[in-house]
Write an enzyme that holds these catalytic residues in place. Sequence first.
Site, PDB file in Angstrom:
ATOM      1  N   ASP A   1      12.038 -14.082  -3.094  1.00 43.77           N
ATOM      2  CA  ASP A   1      10.778 -13.876  -2.371  1.00 43.77           C
ATOM      3  C   ASP A   1      10.544 -12.414  -2.005  1.00 43.77           C
ATOM      4  OD1 ASP A   1      13.010 -14.369  -0.605  1.00 43.77           O
ATOM      5  OD2 ASP A   1      11.623 -14.519   1.075  1.00 43.77           O
TER       6      ASP A   1
ATOM      7  N   HIS B   1       7.591 -12.220   8.028  1.00 47.33           N
ATOM      8  CA  HIS B   1       8.499 -13.201   7.423  1.00 47.33           C
ATOM      9  C   HIS B   1       8.434 -14.504   8.213  1.00 47.33           C
ATOM     10  CE1 HIS B   1      12.209 -14.743   5.448  1.00 47.33           C
ATOM     11  NE2 HIS B   1      11.822 -13.943   4.459  1.00 47.33           N
TER      12      HIS B   1
END
EC number: 3.1.26.11
Length: 314
Positions: free
Chosen positions: A65, A269
């Site tokens: 990611d 995040h």
Amino acid sequence: MPLLVRFLGTAASRPTVERGVSAISLTREGETLLFDCGEGTQRQMMRYGVSFALSDVFFTHVHSDHLLGITGLLRTMALQGRTEPLRLWTPRSTAKTLRQCINIGGERTTFPVEICELEAGSSVKRGEDYRIDTFAVDHRGTASLGYAIVEEERRGRFNPDLARELGIPEGPLWGRIHRGEPIMLDDGRVIESSVLVGERRRGRRIVITGDTRPCDGTLAAAQDADLLIHESTFADEEGARAQETGHSTAREAAEIALKAGVRRLVLTHISARYSRDTRDLEQEARSVFPNTLIARDGTEIELALTEELADTPS
């Protein structure tokens, strides 16, 4: 001389309808750097007006990611006819993984791509006036780095009113004395720089953690930072899950910000469970550190110099 931070992807682990995965751009004096490059980053750059004329990409670690967007980004740059070299910076022992990702599809770039591995505690010099320092973070044993963008101290403020009182003609002599040189006037007087120039002034400091548990490395790097960008994957009620996966809660990030004495905290995040509604995370963090913002894709943070330099002689 503003410094602009753009959040291109703010989701944890996977994209959501509202958020892409990790990528942050930083623009300073016309130069743009990229920190992490999750899947779809090149589209996010187009969407939010970030230049493709990047000089460097810095990876905090090479989990998918944070990494998988580099293949498409390089392809887009090649299709745009790029010829300038691009440097990719990555933690020690991860260059092979990064190279494999770049080579997916078997296409060659039209420009040189240099991969440089970094150790915690190293520094990448950017010209004469700023650098990027690396520091150790704690992401469940993964080779990972945080980055601190650090400007060198600036010259002290020049006092033009006093210069006129002392009979120093405006022009080259002002510039010389502001650069620290003593000057001699026509009447024989010698004027030292310290008479007209104040103490040197601190530069800006921005800290990007990448994925991490709260740790001493971040605490040390973030001391007196103007901006701390800290991951905040979970709320406090998921503290055990955060510890298990090597991530932080909003409260833990805020506690680091408070201990480090930073000026502003931005959380990123964000787990998919909070993607649409981050109020609980925000309240949790602000109860510890009030000057907290939870980033969304497209959030921009502009950091001006602490003092204007309009009256500084050249």
